[in-house]
Write a protein that holds these residues in place. Sequence first.
Motif, PDB file in Angstrom:
ATOM      1  N   PRO A   7       0.945  -1.170  -0.064  1.00 46.35           N
ATOM      2  CA  PRO A   7       0.087  -0.205  -0.200  1.00 46.35           C
ATOM      3  C   PRO A   7       0.795   1.265   0.154  1.00 46.35           C
ATOM      4  CG  PRO A   7      -0.682  -1.683   1.843  1.00 46.35           C
ATOM      5  CD  PRO A   7       0.862  -2.011   1.134  1.00 46.35           C
ATOM      6  N   GLY A   8       0.483   2.253  -0.825  1.00 46.95           N
ATOM      7  CA  GLY A   8       1.154   3.533  -0.780  1.00 46.95           C
ATOM      8  C   GLY A   8       2.391   3.525  -1.694  1.00 46.95           C
ATOM      9  N   VAL A   9       2.685   2.532  -2.351  1.00 49.23           N
ATOM     10  CA  VAL A   9       3.997   2.420  -3.383  1.00 49.23           C
ATOM     11  C   VAL A   9       3.669   3.408  -4.745  1.00 49.23           C
ATOM     12  CG1 VAL A   9       3.158   0.158  -4.504  1.00 49.23           C
ATOM     13  CG2 VAL A   9       5.584   0.791  -4.342  1.00 49.23           C
ATOM     14  N   GLY A  10       2.401   3.450  -4.835  1.00 45.51           N
ATOM     15  CA  GLY A  10       1.985   4.216  -6.049  1.00 45.51           C
ATOM     16  C   GLY A  10       1.342   3.577  -7.188  1.00 45.51           C
ATOM     17  N   LYS A  11       0.656   2.232  -6.615  1.00 42.78           N
ATOM     18  CA  LYS A  11       0.029   1.586  -7.834  1.00 42.78           C
ATOM     19  C   LYS A  11      -1.015   2.336  -8.499  1.00 42.78           C
ATOM     20  CE  LYS A  11      -1.074  -1.604  -4.841  1.00 42.78           C
ATOM     21  NZ  LYS A  11      -0.202  -0.865  -3.490  1.00 42.78           N
ATOM     22  N   SER A  12      -1.900   2.899  -7.826  1.00 44.83           N
ATOM     23  CA  SER A  12      -2.881   3.720  -8.575  1.00 44.83           C
ATOM     24  C   SER A  12      -2.518   4.797  -9.344  1.00 44.83           C
ATOM     25  CB  SER A  12      -4.046   3.864  -7.824  1.00 44.83           C
ATOM     26  OG  SER A  12      -3.697   4.852  -6.542  1.00 44.83           O
ATOM     27  N   THR A  13      -1.265   5.405  -8.821  1.00 45.60           N
ATOM     28  CA  THR A  13      -0.723   6.436  -9.826  1.00 45.60           C
ATOM     29  C   THR A  13      -0.070   5.980 -10.955  1.00 45.60           C
ATOM     30  OG1 THR A  13      -0.233   7.619  -7.630  1.00 45.60           O
ATOM     31  CG2 THR A  13       0.624   8.600  -9.493  1.00 45.60           C
ATOM     32  N   LEU A  14       0.452   4.668 -10.687  1.00 48.00           N
ATOM     33  CA  LEU A  14       1.136   4.156 -11.781  1.00 48.00           C
ATOM     34  C   LEU A  14       0.146   3.492 -12.672  1.00 48.00           C
ATOM     35  CD1 LEU A  14       4.106   1.921 -10.252  1.00 48.00           C
ATOM     36  CD2 LEU A  14       4.249   3.472 -12.358  1.00 48.00           C
ATOM     37  N   ILE A  52      -9.523   8.520  -6.881  1.00 48.21           N
ATOM     38  CA  ILE A  52      -9.094   9.990  -7.040  1.00 48.21           C
ATOM     39  C   ILE A  52      -7.920  10.007  -8.189  1.00 48.21           C
ATOM     40  CG2 ILE A  52      -7.834  11.874  -6.076  1.00 48.21           C
ATOM     41  CD1 ILE A  52      -9.260  10.520  -3.274  1.00 48.21           C
ATOM     42  N   ARG A  53      -7.302   9.051  -8.180  1.00 48.10           N
ATOM     43  CA  ARG A  53      -5.914   9.062  -9.046  1.00 48.10           C
ATOM     44  C   ARG A  53      -6.395   8.568 -10.472  1.00 48.10           C
ATOM     45  NH1 ARG A  53      -3.462   9.951  -4.352  1.00 48.10           N
ATOM     46  NH2 ARG A  53      -3.919   7.748  -3.444  1.00 48.10           N
ATOM     47  N   LEU A  54      -7.467   7.792 -10.487  1.00 51.78           N
ATOM     48  CA  LEU A  54      -7.741   7.503 -11.854  1.00 51.78           C
ATOM     49  C   LEU A  54      -8.974   8.521 -12.261  1.00 51.78           C
ATOM     50  CD1 LEU A  54      -7.584   3.562 -11.344  1.00 51.78           C
ATOM     51  CD2 LEU A  54      -6.577   4.801 -12.987  1.00 51.78           C
ATOM     52  N   LYS A  89      11.234   7.462  -7.826  1.00 55.58           N
ATOM     53  CA  LYS A  89      12.685   7.339  -8.047  1.00 55.58           C
ATOM     54  C   LYS A  89      13.285   8.769  -7.592  1.00 55.58           C
ATOM     55  CE  LYS A  89      14.109   8.554 -12.154  1.00 55.58           C
ATOM     56  NZ  LYS A  89      14.242   8.571 -13.719  1.00 55.58           N
ATOM     57  N   ASP A  90      12.205   9.918  -7.238  1.00 54.86           N
ATOM     58  CA  ASP A  90      12.768  10.930  -6.723  1.00 54.86           C
ATOM     59  C   ASP A  90      13.207  10.826  -5.111  1.00 54.86           C
ATOM     60  OD1 ASP A  90       9.915  10.341  -6.788  1.00 54.86           O
ATOM     61  OD2 ASP A  90       9.623  12.446  -5.601  1.00 54.86           O
ATOM     62  N   HIS A  91      12.950   9.502  -4.657  1.00 58.66           N
ATOM     63  CA  HIS A  91      13.045   9.542  -3.334  1.00 58.66           C
ATOM     64  C   HIS A  91      14.639   9.238  -3.064  1.00 58.66           C
ATOM     65  CE1 HIS A  91      13.033   7.334   0.792  1.00 58.66           C
ATOM     66  NE2 HIS A  91      12.071   7.583   0.971  1.00 58.66           N
TER      67      HIS A  91
HETATM   68  P1  GDP Z   1      -1.028   2.733  -3.953  1.00 56.42           P
HETATM   69  O1  GDP Z   1      -1.484   2.606  -2.394  1.00 56.42           O
HETATM   70  O2  GDP Z   1      -0.181   2.009  -4.193  1.00 56.42           O
HETATM   71  O3  GDP Z   1      -2.205   2.608  -4.969  1.00 56.42           O
HETATM   72  O4  GDP Z   1      -0.325   4.273  -3.811  1.00 56.42           O
HETATM   73  P2  GDP Z   1      -1.029   5.581  -4.515  1.00 56.42           P
HETATM   74  O5  GDP Z   1      -1.180   5.637  -6.191  1.00 56.42           O
HETATM   75  O6  GDP Z   1      -2.221   5.627  -3.764  1.00 56.42           O
HETATM   76  O7  GDP Z   1       0.305   6.587  -4.214  1.00 56.42           O
HETATM   77  C1  GDP Z   1       0.595   6.895  -2.804  1.00 56.42           C
HETATM   78  C2  GDP Z   1       1.015   8.218  -2.613  1.00 56.42           C
HETATM   79  O8  GDP Z   1       2.405   8.295  -3.031  1.00 56.42           O
HETATM   80  C3  GDP Z   1       0.374   9.296  -3.118  1.00 56.42           C
HETATM   81  O9  GDP Z   1       0.136  10.370  -2.562  1.00 56.42           O
HETATM   82  C4  GDP Z   1       0.998   9.607  -4.493  1.00 56.42           C
HETATM   83  O10 GDP Z   1       0.769  10.909  -4.866  1.00 56.42           O
HETATM   84  C5  GDP Z   1       2.567   9.402  -4.029  1.00 56.42           C
HETATM   85  N1  GDP Z   1       3.392   8.805  -5.054  1.00 56.42           N
HETATM   86  C6  GDP Z   1       2.991   7.949  -6.060  1.00 56.42           C
HETATM   87  N2  GDP Z   1       4.133   7.790  -6.992  1.00 56.42           N
HETATM   88  C7  GDP Z   1       4.940   8.880  -6.601  1.00 56.42           C
HETATM   89  C8  GDP Z   1       6.474   9.044  -6.934  1.00 56.42           C
HETATM   90  O11 GDP Z   1       6.999   8.609  -7.936  1.00 56.42           O
HETATM   91  N3  GDP Z   1       7.187  10.036  -6.218  1.00 56.42           N
HETATM   92  C9  GDP Z   1       6.460  10.505  -5.165  1.00 56.42           C
HETATM   93  N4  GDP Z   1       7.228  11.486  -4.342  1.00 56.42           N
HETATM   94  N5  GDP Z   1       5.438  10.315  -4.691  1.00 56.42           N
HETATM   95  C10 GDP Z   1       4.638   9.293  -5.332  1.00 56.42           C
END
Ligand code: GDP
Length: 328
Positions: free
Chosen positions: A57-64, A100-102, A196-198
């Motif tokens: 959770p939080g890794v960025g799956k829905s953003t990806l 939200i992200r989609l 990758k900005d981390h």
């Molecule tokens: P999920 O729980 O895996 O679906 O993760 P989300 O897509 O909801 O992303 C979790 C949080 O990480 C959100 O606040 C995103 O904006 C943030 N996030 C996602 N990708 C990146 C990234 O590449 N860099 C940074 N700094 N934040 C990101």
Amino acid sequence: MEQTDGFGGLLAHFQAGSARALARAISHAEAGRGSELIRHLFAKTGSAMTIGLTGPPGVGKSTLSSALVRKARSLGKTVGVVSVDPTSPFSHGALLGDRIRLAEHFTDAGVFIRSMASRGHLGGLAGATADAVLLMDAFGMDVIVIETVGVGQSEIEIAELAQTTVLALQPGSGDSIQVLKAGVMEVADVFVVNKKDHPMANQLKREIRSMMEMLDFSGWVPELVMTQAPSGEGVDDLWSAIERHVAYLHASGELVQRRREAFMHQVRQLARGHLERRLERELTNQIATGVDPYAAADRVLRAFGASAEELDEPPRLPHLRASVKGSR
Ligand code: GDP
């Protein structure tokens, strides 16, 4: 099913390309009533490119997912997204983030997004989710992204279901160690170090590389890409890696094998669901008899139709985990 429409009406609307009919078809599948639809539509499946996207959770799956949808759309492909929350049928936290992200894709007619909670359905993740994937495939979606939170078993299930499994990992969280522990490393066709900005992103990349050196790969060697999902950086690389994997599957003949495995997996899950229910019924019937456990097991198995020779075979240890795909 709506009285005014009926099964035939739903099927007709589905085949005419109505997104509402697809949504309703998936609802039927979720309610465990998808079999008749699947029976009619199965012959139309098999052409979609299916991508499983998993990770903590939080890794960025829905953003990806959203970035992958954008990429696929830019190539003129229609896309279905199935977002599965295997943890709970009630908490919609993960799904809310998705919505939200989609959101930017909601008004795009070439994109169909569906969230589903899978626990409690016959056949688990594979049951309702596999049906949703089949339905989107039959509907004509070119690409289907199956997104699920990684909670051990679900990565393995998603790998059974999708042609290409993408495992997203988070820098600075000790994910790589957990991956190794859970034994899910083997299911990844493509590793993504998102964020990758981390500052710890490069370290995670090195950790994954060194863990990969400990594994033996025959055939496909998993690729590793780095992304920054919100800006879309690295998403072209991710897409190319997925395409290379798909090309490999075609060229090696593994695609046929994977389709067969996905098929078998769904059949196994469906059959197991029914058998387990029947087993519980038979157990209840045998409990009051006061015999020893072996004799009781014999009776249960006889009720299942086991022959005397089968009963003579020594029992096998319980099958605890779905087998991992491929021959790695
Ligand atoms: P999920 O729980 O895996 O679906 O993760 P989300 O897509 O909801 O992303 C979790 C949080 O990480 C959100 O606040 C995103 O904006 C943030 N996030 C996602 N990708 C990146 C990234 O590449 N860099 C940074 N700094 N934040 C990101």
